[in-house]
Enzyme design. Structure first.
Site, PDB file in Angstrom:
ATOM      1  N   ASP A  56       0.827  -1.248  -0.015  1.00 35.54           N
ATOM      2  CA  ASP A  56       0.294  -0.174  -0.103  1.00 35.54           C
ATOM      3  C   ASP A  56       0.812   1.054   0.291  1.00 35.54           C
ATOM      4  O   ASP A  56       1.864   1.168   0.322  1.00 35.54           O
ATOM      5  CB  ASP A  56      -0.849   0.091   1.183  1.00 35.54           C
ATOM      6  CG  ASP A  56      -2.358   0.616   1.102  1.00 35.54           C
ATOM      7  OD1 ASP A  56      -2.269   1.407   0.062  1.00 35.54           O
ATOM      8  OD2 ASP A  56      -3.146   0.212   1.713  1.00 35.54           O
ATOM      9  N   ASP A  93     -10.613   1.882  -3.692  1.00 37.31           N
ATOM     10  CA  ASP A  93     -11.314   1.552  -2.286  1.00 37.31           C
ATOM     11  C   ASP A  93     -12.742   1.852  -2.356  1.00 37.31           C
ATOM     12  O   ASP A  93     -13.362   1.364  -1.275  1.00 37.31           O
ATOM     13  CB  ASP A  93     -10.627   2.758  -1.054  1.00 37.31           C
ATOM     14  CG  ASP A  93      -9.498   2.389  -0.671  1.00 37.31           C
ATOM     15  OD1 ASP A  93      -9.061   1.178  -1.149  1.00 37.31           O
ATOM     16  OD2 ASP A  93      -8.848   3.148   0.167  1.00 37.31           O
TER      17      ASP A  93
HETATM   18  C1  GLA Z   1      -5.753   1.906   2.132  1.00 34.19           C
HETATM   19  C2  GLA Z   1      -6.220   0.581   1.189  1.00 34.19           C
HETATM   20  C3  GLA Z   1      -7.276  -0.131   2.118  1.00 34.19           C
HETATM   21  C4  GLA Z   1      -6.638  -0.569   3.330  1.00 34.19           C
HETATM   22  C5  GLA Z   1      -6.282   0.554   3.971  1.00 34.19           C
HETATM   23  C6  GLA Z   1      -5.454   0.060   5.463  1.00 34.19           C
HETATM   24  O1  GLA Z   1      -6.638   2.624   2.406  1.00 34.19           O
HETATM   25  O2  GLA Z   1      -6.493   0.902   0.093  1.00 34.19           O
HETATM   26  O3  GLA Z   1      -7.733  -1.162   1.145  1.00 34.19           O
HETATM   27  O4  GLA Z   1      -5.772  -1.503   3.152  1.00 34.19           O
HETATM   28  O5  GLA Z   1      -5.384   1.226   3.706  1.00 34.19           O
HETATM   29  O6  GLA Z   1      -5.026   1.084   5.991  1.00 34.19           O
END
Ligand code: GLA
Length: 751
Positions: free
Chosen positions: A476, A546
């Site tokens: 990420d 997301d």
């Molecule tokens: C980001 C990612 C999510 C999740 C969060 C965790 O927002 O896109 O899918 O993994 O971080 O903090």
């Protein structure tokens, strides 16, 4: 393999295969003049050169000649200050302060296959040839090598540029694009993709304006705001009509793709590192390589253009190791527990994962020392011993002992001010002296241009992966960069920081993916904030957004599919009401919105899973059974009426054709819609299979058992109606009212 590149005695170069031809020549003045990019051409080439100068009073003539002006000459790699007033491909200054750049042909060579780019991800060769043209600016003693690669089987060209300073003084590059493409005057439109968090990949079409249009990023990532892809379309192009030219970059940092319509209506596309806030000191004897740019052409509309991209990305960009590997179905802990994870909860969720029949359990954020929320601990990649007393390797082994694969989340490029790492190394962040660093999601960006930071991250991640029980890593990256500066670089090199960051990131990814070739890496950056071919060169799949609401995701997948095959995407059934937009939707629609993504899973609380256990298990069983189908096939946008969308997916062996149909808002008195399928065998019979679930029902009265391919393509399949009030016999109905989805499965019959 026959020659893909030919050179005539008068130095006309042609890159040609059955998909396209790309032709340019060396003009008598030594300028690389572009002649043709478009439909394929046979031998002899007979491409007419551009007319020479007509009377244009304000235009200047090139270097004293009477009939030649660069201002109306299509070029391959335009410089600056010698009669072309359009935005140049290269600009900078030499030690005398001279900012005029004039590049002349010097020599060329053709090599089989494709040399890799040093320190940068790039597409792979294979049944390809590369033309390397050397240009020179004699005054600056700057050597510029243009690389062009063409493949036998794809409508794609790769371009990159390598600069070398042959002088004994420094040359400063202020901008250095990877490619320039001068298309002839004509009516074109721009298709580009813009967005923001959870609303990625919105396609916008605008006429090419007189002047310059720039899609770019100065955020440190390729970004959701403007995707690093853009297409120039023949005006009025549709899914199956029109000449279409797509351009993207195998790069994940600050970029610019511009389209300029000049005073004589010719159209120039430039793509490369964003010149804004970029500056590279090229010392004597040193070289600089641009990221790779890719162009694709289709003379058969946007669907044809997407098909070129999809095949190419799969064959030549994403890691070969996973190209034909069906992706595991999975349960992710994020929406199930957010930060509130501990060993017992994870093991309970692993039992749930077994119960609903998925292949893998992914432990998302929240597992490392002190990470109770998003205000602390990024950088300290050791398991939190209170919540995970026996550590991650032990947990991974326990999860695996249940017959599951194990995946884990990292956000390596970040550090929270509240962390041991920041306390120990406050100068390891991107920052500029005297400015308070801006926070994004309470975190700071590590300075990946520094080798010691790359090494630290390798060691931290290696310490977890070396247990051998980790199958998957979600990588990420959750903020844009600010105060971009490096404590390790002198003042005169600060504007190199962003690009050096990318080189450092790629070096780290090279090391990790070489050390762990069997670990499936998934690229994520708050969803799609760094979804690009640079990252996909290392990581076979990406978390595209997301946004888990199915209706939100429909638009995102549709947009992304213009460039990306869905092999590189992941999707899961998220919560309802959705946590990003509050929408309530059925489990079925949530599943079907992601049904053609290669990796499919679930991210729901145990209570939510319990409430829909059987349905979720059935969807996961279907996902598991069709995982091999969702690799290597053809995804096609069939129709979109705004409120209704149809997608087709044809498996690589062409034996199964899936059609997903989404009816967004219900309404009275709806028109009857038909979906005309594409790319079927006209003579083959396809049987409509009601096997995916029981909502399609048995064949209705008078319906044939199977349909010929030509009937499905030219007449189409009648789409269901949303049921409002009394149902009529002989009509198929959608299973829900609003936000309804149906999947048709057509199986090709033998013979
Ligand atoms: C980001 C990612 C999510 C999740 C969060 C965790 O927002 O896109 O899918 O993994 O971080 O903090």
């Amino acid at each position: 393999m026959s020659d893909l590149i030919t050179v005539s005695d008068d130095l006309t170069f042609a890159l040609a295969n059955r998909h396209f031809a790309y032709v340019f020549r060396v003009s008598p003045e030594g300028i690389l003049e572009h002649l043709h990019y478009g439909g394929p051409l046979g031998e002899p080439l007979n491409v007419q050169a551009h007319h020479r100068r007509t009377i244009r009073h304000v235009a200047s003539t090139f270097q004293g000649g009477r009939h030649y002006s660069l201002s109306d000459t299509p070029q391959e790699y335009p410089g600056f200050g010698t009669s072309d007033y359009r935005f140049p491909a290269v600009h900078g200054r030499n030690a005398d302060g001279n900012t005029v750049f004039s590049l002349h042909y010097h020599s060329h060579k053709i090599v089989d296959d494709k040399p890799a780019l040093k320190g940068l991800p790039s597409s792979r060769g294979g049944r390809s040839q590369t033309l390397i043209i050397t240009l020179q600016d004699k005054l600056h003693q700057l050597r510029v090598r243009l690389h062009y690669t063409i493949w036998e089987d794809h409508g794609v060209i790769a371009r990159s540029v390598r600069f070398k300073n042959l002088s004994d003084k420094e040359i400063q590059l202020q901008h250095a694009f990877s490619t320039a493409l001068d298309l002839p005057s004509g009516d074109y439109e721009i298709q580009h993709f813009h967005g923001t968090w959870a609303r990625e990949f919105n396609a916008e079409r605008i006429p090419v304006p007189q002047g310059r249009f720039v899609a770019d990023s100065a955020r440190g990532t390729s970004s959701t705001a403007h995707h690093n892809y853009l297409a120039v379309l023949q005006k009025g192009a549709t899914e199956d009509f029109g000449r279409c030219y797509g351009t993207t970059l195998v790069y994940s940092g600050n970029f610019a793709i511009s389209v300029e319509r000049g005073e004589f209506e010719d159209v120039r596309v430039l793509a490369g590192i964003n010149p804004f806030n970029f500056h590279w000191r090229l010392k004597p004897g040193k070289s600089f390589t641009t990221p790779e740019a890719l162009h694709a052409f289709s003379g058969a509309g946007m669907r044809g253009l997407s098909a070129q991209w999809h095949g190419f990305i799969r064959e030549h960009v994403t890691p070969e190791r996973f190209r034909d590997t069906p992706r595991p179905t999975y349960l992710n802990t994020w929406e199930a527990a957010y930060f509130d994870v501990d060993e017992n909860k994870v093991l309970d969720l692993a039992d749930t994962a077994v119960d609903i029949g998925v292949d893998m359990l992914v432990l998302d954020d929240g597992w490392f020392e002190g990470r109770g929320d998003d205000t602390s601990s990024l950088g300290d990649w050791r398991a939190d011993r209170e919540r995970f007393p026996s550590g991650i390797p032990d947990l991974a082994a326990k999860v695996r002992a249940k017959g599951l694969k194990f995946g884990i989340w990292f956000e390596p490029e970040m550090v929270n001010p509240r962390s041991q790492l920041f306390t120990d190394h406050p100068d390891w962040i991107l920052h500029v002296p005297g400015r308070v660093p801006s926070l994004g999601r309470n975190q700071l960006t590590l300075d990946l241009s520094r080798p010691e930071v790359q090494d630290y991250l390798f060691e931290q991640i290696d310490a977890v992966l070396s247990c051998g029980d980790v199958d998957y890593v979600k990588w990420d990256m959750n903020r844009n960069m600010t105060e971009v500066g490096s404590a390790a670089l002198p003042a005169s090199r600060q504007r190199e920081t962003s690009h050096r960051y990318m080189l450092g990131l790629y070096r780290l990814l090279d090391r990790l993916t070489e050390a762990y070739p069997d670990v499936l890496f998934e690229n994520c950056a708050s969803g799609g904030n760094r979804f690009d071919l640079g990252m996909l060169s290392y990581m076979p799949q990406g978390w595209i957004s997301d946004m888990c609401d199915p209706i939100g995701r429909l638009a995102i997948i549709t947009g992304a599919s213009h460039l990306y095959p869905l092999d590189v995407t992941a999707a899961y059934i998220g919560p309802s009401p959705n946590h990003q937009n509050g929408r309530i939707s059925s489990v079925r629609t949530r599943f079907l919105a992601g049904v053609f993504c290669a990796a499919r899973g679930v991210s729901l609380s145990e209570a939510d899973i319990e409430a829909h256990r059987d349905e979720i298990a059935a969807h996961m069983a279907f996902a598991k059974a069709t995982a091999p189908d969702m690799i290597g096939g053809r995804f096609e946008r069939i129709s979109s009426h705004g409120n209704e969308i149809a997608w087709q997916y044809t498996t690589a062996d062409e034996q199964t054709v899936y059609l997903a149909y989404f009816h967004i808002l219900s309404g009275p008195n709806q028109p009857f819609r038909r979906a005309r399928l594409v790319g079927l065998d006209p003579d083959a019979q396809y049987r409509l299979d009601d096997g995916w679930d029981d909502t399609l029902g048995a064949p209705i009265d008078g319906e044939p058992e199977s349909y010929r391919g030509d009937a499905l393509m030219h007449s189409g399949l009648a789409m269901p109606q949303v049921a409002v009030g009394e149902k009529s016999p002989g009509v198929r109905y959608m299973p829900d009212g609003d936000f309804s989805a149906q999947l048709f499965v057509l199986r090709r019959q033998p013979g």
